[in-house]
Design a protein around this motif. Structure first.
Motif, PDB file in Angstrom:
ATOM      1  N   GLY A 184       0.821  -1.202   0.000  1.00  0.00           N
ATOM      2  CA  GLY A 184       0.000   0.000   0.000  1.00  0.00           C
ATOM      3  C   GLY A 184       0.856   1.253   0.000  1.00  0.00           C
ATOM      4  N   GLY A 185       0.195   2.392   0.068  1.00  0.00           N
ATOM      5  CA  GLY A 185       0.887   3.669   0.179  1.00  0.00           C
ATOM      6  C   GLY A 185       1.624   4.068  -1.081  1.00  0.00           C
ATOM      7  N   ALA A 186       2.505   5.050  -0.919  1.00  0.00           N
ATOM      8  CA  ALA A 186       3.279   5.547  -2.049  1.00  0.00           C
ATOM      9  C   ALA A 186       4.159   4.467  -2.646  1.00  0.00           C
ATOM     10  N   GLN A 187       4.664   3.551  -1.799  1.00  0.00           N
ATOM     11  CA  GLN A 187       5.524   2.480  -2.307  1.00  0.00           C
ATOM     12  C   GLN A 187       4.751   1.557  -3.250  1.00  0.00           C
ATOM     13  N   CYS A 188       3.452   1.426  -3.027  1.00  0.00           N
ATOM     14  CA  CYS A 188       2.627   0.606  -3.913  1.00  0.00           C
ATOM     15  C   CYS A 188       2.534   1.242  -5.297  1.00  0.00           C
ATOM     16  N   VAL A 189       2.255   2.553  -5.330  1.00  0.00           N
ATOM     17  CA  VAL A 189       2.142   3.245  -6.615  1.00  0.00           C
ATOM     18  C   VAL A 189       3.458   3.137  -7.385  1.00  0.00           C
ATOM     19  N   ALA A 190       4.569   3.292  -6.669  1.00  0.00           N
ATOM     20  CA  ALA A 190       5.875   3.193  -7.319  1.00  0.00           C
ATOM     21  C   ALA A 190       6.133   1.790  -7.852  1.00  0.00           C
ATOM     22  N   LEU A 191       5.781   0.758  -7.077  1.00  0.00           N
ATOM     23  CA  LEU A 191       6.010  -0.618  -7.519  1.00  0.00           C
ATOM     24  C   LEU A 191       5.112  -0.957  -8.715  1.00  0.00           C
ATOM     25  N   LEU A 192       3.884  -0.453  -8.700  1.00  0.00           N
ATOM     26  CA  LEU A 192       3.012  -0.654  -9.852  1.00  0.00           C
ATOM     27  C   LEU A 192       3.606  -0.002 -11.098  1.00  0.00           C
ATOM     28  N   ALA A 193       4.216   1.166 -10.912  1.00  0.00           N
ATOM     29  CA  ALA A 193       4.760   1.901 -12.054  1.00  0.00           C
ATOM     30  C   ALA A 193       6.029   1.260 -12.602  1.00  0.00           C
ATOM     31  N   TYR A 194       6.906   0.774 -11.715  1.00  0.00           N
ATOM     32  CA  TYR A 194       8.219   0.285 -12.143  1.00  0.00           C
ATOM     33  C   TYR A 194       8.326  -1.233 -12.184  1.00  0.00           C
ATOM     34  N   GLY A 195       7.475  -1.922 -11.429  1.00  0.00           N
ATOM     35  CA  GLY A 195       7.571  -3.375 -11.394  1.00  0.00           C
ATOM     36  C   GLY A 195       8.830  -3.828 -10.676  1.00  0.00           C
ATOM     37  N   GLY A 196       9.121  -5.123 -10.777  1.00  0.00           N
ATOM     38  CA  GLY A 196      10.300  -5.669 -10.114  1.00  0.00           C
ATOM     39  C   GLY A 196      10.217  -7.181 -10.042  1.00  0.00           C
ATOM     40  N   THR A 197      10.977  -7.724  -9.101  1.00  0.00           N
ATOM     41  CA  THR A 197      11.004  -9.173  -8.889  1.00  0.00           C
ATOM     42  C   THR A 197      10.556  -9.453  -7.465  1.00  0.00           C
ATOM     43  N   ASP A 198       9.579 -10.336  -7.319  1.00  0.00           N
ATOM     44  CA  ASP A 198       9.053 -10.660  -5.998  1.00  0.00           C
ATOM     45  C   ASP A 198      10.088 -11.461  -5.212  1.00  0.00           C
ATOM     46  N   THR A 199       9.843 -11.640  -3.922  1.00  0.00           N
ATOM     47  CA  THR A 199      10.787 -12.356  -3.067  1.00  0.00           C
ATOM     48  C   THR A 199      10.940 -13.818  -3.473  1.00  0.00           C
ATOM     49  N   ASP A 200       9.957 -14.368  -4.178  1.00  0.00           N
ATOM     50  CA  ASP A 200      10.053 -15.753  -4.634  1.00  0.00           C
ATOM     51  C   ASP A 200      10.591 -15.859  -6.059  1.00  0.00           C
ATOM     52  N   GLY A 201      11.054 -14.738  -6.610  1.00  0.00           N
ATOM     53  CA  GLY A 201      11.631 -14.737  -7.945  1.00  0.00           C
ATOM     54  C   GLY A 201      10.638 -14.478  -9.062  1.00  0.00           C
ATOM     55  N   ALA A 202       9.349 -14.390  -8.742  1.00  0.00           N
ATOM     56  CA  ALA A 202       8.337 -14.151  -9.772  1.00  0.00           C
ATOM     57  C   ALA A 202       8.383 -12.692 -10.228  1.00  0.00           C
ATOM     58  N   GLU A 203       8.042 -12.484 -11.492  1.00  0.00           N
ATOM     59  CA  GLU A 203       8.034 -11.127 -12.036  1.00  0.00           C
ATOM     60  C   GLU A 203       6.820 -10.358 -11.524  1.00  0.00           C
TER      61      GLU A 203
END
Length: 447
Positions: free
Chosen positions: A196-215
Motif C-alpha cells: 500500500g501507500g506511495a511504495q505501492c504506486v511506485a512498484l506498480l509503475a516500475y515493477g520488479g522481482t518478488d521475493t520468490d523470484g516471480a516477475e
C-alpha cells in the motif's frame, strides 16, 4: 455544531451573491497539501525504482508494521477469503457487481468512422489500456466497494491485465483484508499485491522481482483513491504511468429546502463525515428553519454513531458547515461553484433542480437516493472528483480505461485535393517541410 456562512443579502449589506470564483474562496473546503507530501514520497519512489520489491516491502514494514512474505498474494489465500466470506456480505458484493456491470457495459464506445471527403476517412478507434493497477485503500476503513468500482469499468473497457493492490494487515498475517481478497475473486481477478501507500504506486509503475523470484510486471495506468501520500505518488509518477485523478478527502453537499426531512439530511451528512476527520459535509439551504432542525438532529445522532469522535471532528472542522442562501436559484449557484464530489438534491421538484446543476461528481436526486446508495449498489461509480475538480473532470468510468486513437486513411486523389491547403498553412506557420512532405508525392502544388 456546523459553522454557518450566511450569503443572504441582508447578511451582506445588500450585496448580491458573489461570482463563482469569489464564492469558492468563501466556502468550506478541506485542505490537501499534496505538494508537501510530494517531497516526502520522492525518495521512497526513487528507492523503489532502484531496488523494486525489496524497497517496497521495507517501506511497508516501516509504515504498516508488517512485512508480507511475498508481494503477490497466494492463490490459496484468495480462495480461502471467498470461502470464508459472510453470506450476506457476499450477496451484497454480488449485487453491487451486477448493478455496476450493467451501468459500465452501457458506457462502452463504438468506433466512429467519418468520411471527410470521398477517399478520405478518419476513424476514432477506442483501444483499452493494456495493463492497469487498481488501488484499494486500507486505512481507517476497508473498501471492497472500491475494488468493484475500479475493476468493473476496467473489465467493461476490455482491459486484459488487472492487478488489485491493497495494504497488508497485521491482523491477517500480512495479507490484505480478506473482504478485499474476496471481492477481487468474485470479480475474476487473480492477481493481488499486498502493498500500500506511495511504495505501492511506485512498484506498480516500475515493477520488479518478488521475493520468490516471480516477475511483478509494471502497469500502464494506476487508478483508485488513497491518502495524501498515495495522491502525491500518483502526481510524481504521472507520465511514467497514467492516473485517473488526484483524489482528495471525501465530501458531500446537500441542497435542501423546507420540504426536506431534517433527519435524512443529518444522517447523510454524518454518513460522509465518518470516512475521515477531514471529510467535508456541507448543507446549502434557503430555510433557516431546516438548518436549525438539522443541527438539532445532529446533536442527537452524532453521539450515538459508532465513529462519533471522527464524525464530530469532521463536522466541526473548517471544511464543513451550513450555507444560507435566499433562494433555490442562489443555492444552485452555490453548489455549482462548490462542485461537490457528492451532491444531494432534497427539494421540491428535485429532478428539475438537479437538471439545472452543472458541476458535481455525482448527483443524488430526492429523498430516496442517498449518497450511501451510490457508494455501494446504485450501479454508479463512487470514484469521483474532489476538491472542486468536478468543474472540469468526471468520475471513474469505462471511458477512463479507453484511448481514442485516430486512424487517418486518404487516397492519392483525396490527398491531392487537400495539398494546396496543407502547403498554404505550412507556409503560414513557417514550416515549409510540412508542405514539401505532401508535394513530394506529386508535382509541385501551390496554394
Amino acid at each position: 455544531m456546523l459553522r454557518r456562512l450566511d450569503l443572504r443579502p441582508d447578511a451582506r449589506n445588500g450585496a448580491p451573491l458573489p461570482r463563482p470564483a469569489a464564492l469558492r474562496a468563501l466556502m468550506p473546503r478541506a485542505e490537501l497539501n499534496v505538494d508537501a507530501a510530494v517531497g516526502a514520497v520522492r525518495p521512497l519512489i526513487d528507492d523503489v525504482r532502484e531496488r523494486g520489491a525489496t524497497a517496497a516491502l521495507e517501506a511497508t514494514e516501516r509504515f504498516d508494521r508488517i512485512r508480507p512474505e511475498t508481494v503477490r498474494v497466494p492463490a490459496a489465500a484468495i480462495a480461502a477469503a471467498v470461502a470464508g466470506l459472510d453470506p450476506d456480505v457476499r450477496a451484497a458484493l454480488e449485487l453491487s457487481i451486477e448493478r455496476a456491470r450493467a451501468v459500465h457495459l452501457d458506457q462502452r464506445r463504438a468506433d466512429v468512422v467519418t468520411q471527410v471527403v470521398p477517399g478520405g476517412t478518419v476513424t476514432e478507434r477506442f483501444v483499452p489500456v493494456r495493463r492497469v493497477g487498481l488501488y484499494a485503500p486500507g486505512g481507517l476503513a476497508v473498501y471492497p466497494s472500491s475494488v468493484i468500482m475500479n475493476v468493473v469499468p476496467a473489465q467493461a473497457a476490455g482491459v486484459g491485465s488487472l492487478v488489485v493492490a491493497s495494504p497488508p494487515q497485521a491482523e491477517f498475517g500480512g495479507l490484505p483484508h480478506p473482504t478485499i481478497l474476496a471481492a477481487a475473486a468474485l470479480l475474476g481477478v487473480d492477481e493481488v499485491w499486498a502493498v500500500g501507500g506511495a511504495q505501492c504506486v511506485a512498484l506498480l509503475a516500475y515493477g520488479g522481482t518478488d521475493t520468490d523470484g516471480a516477475e511483478l510486471e509494471p502497469v500502464d495506468m494506476v487508478t483508485g483513491p488513497g491518502n495524501v501520500y498515495v495522491t502525491a505518488a500518483k502526481r510524481t509518477l504521472r507520465g511514467t504511468v497514467g492516473i485517473d485523478a488526484e483524489a482528495g478527502t471525501t465530501e458531500i453537499a446537500i441542497l435542501a429546502d423546507d420540504t426536506a426531512d431534517a433527519g435524512h439530511v443529518a444522517a447523510d451528512l454524518i454518513s460522509q463525515a465518518e470516512h475521515d476527520p477531514n471529510a467535508a459535509s456541507v448543507l446549502v439551504t434557503a430555510s433557516e428553519e431546516l438548518a436549525g432542525a438539522v443541527e438539532a438532529e445532529l446533536a442527537g445522532r452524532v453521539g450515538a454513531t459508532r465513529h462519533s469522535e471522527r464524525v464530530r471532528t469532521a463536522l466541526t472542522g473548517p471544511q464543513s458547515g451550513v450555507i444560507l442562501v435566499s433562494t433555490i436559484d442562489d443555492g444552485i449557484a452555490v453548489v455549482d461553484a462548490y462542485a461537490a464530489e457528492h451532491l444531494e438534491i432534497q427539494t421540491a421538484d428535485a429532478a428539475a433542480v438537479a437538471a439545472r446543476v452543472r458541476n458535481a461528481g455525482a448527483i443524488f436526486v430526492g429523498a430516496y437516493a442517498p449518497v450511501s446508495l451510490g457508494d455501494y449498489c446504485a450501479g454508479s461509480n463512487h470514484v469521483l472528483p474532489t476538491g472542486g475538480c468536478a468543474r472540469h473532470s468526471g468520475g471513474l468510468s469505462t471511458a477512463t480505461f479507453l484511448r481514442g486513437v485516430h486512424v487517418i486513411d486518404y487516397t492519392e486523389q483525396a490527398l491531392r485535393a487537400a495539398a494546396g491547403a496543407v502547403v498554404a498553412l505550412a507556409e503560414a506557420e513557417d514550416l515549409p517541410a510540412h508542405g514539401e512532405a505532401v508535394t513530394a508525392r506529386f508535382e509541385e502544388v501551390r496554394p
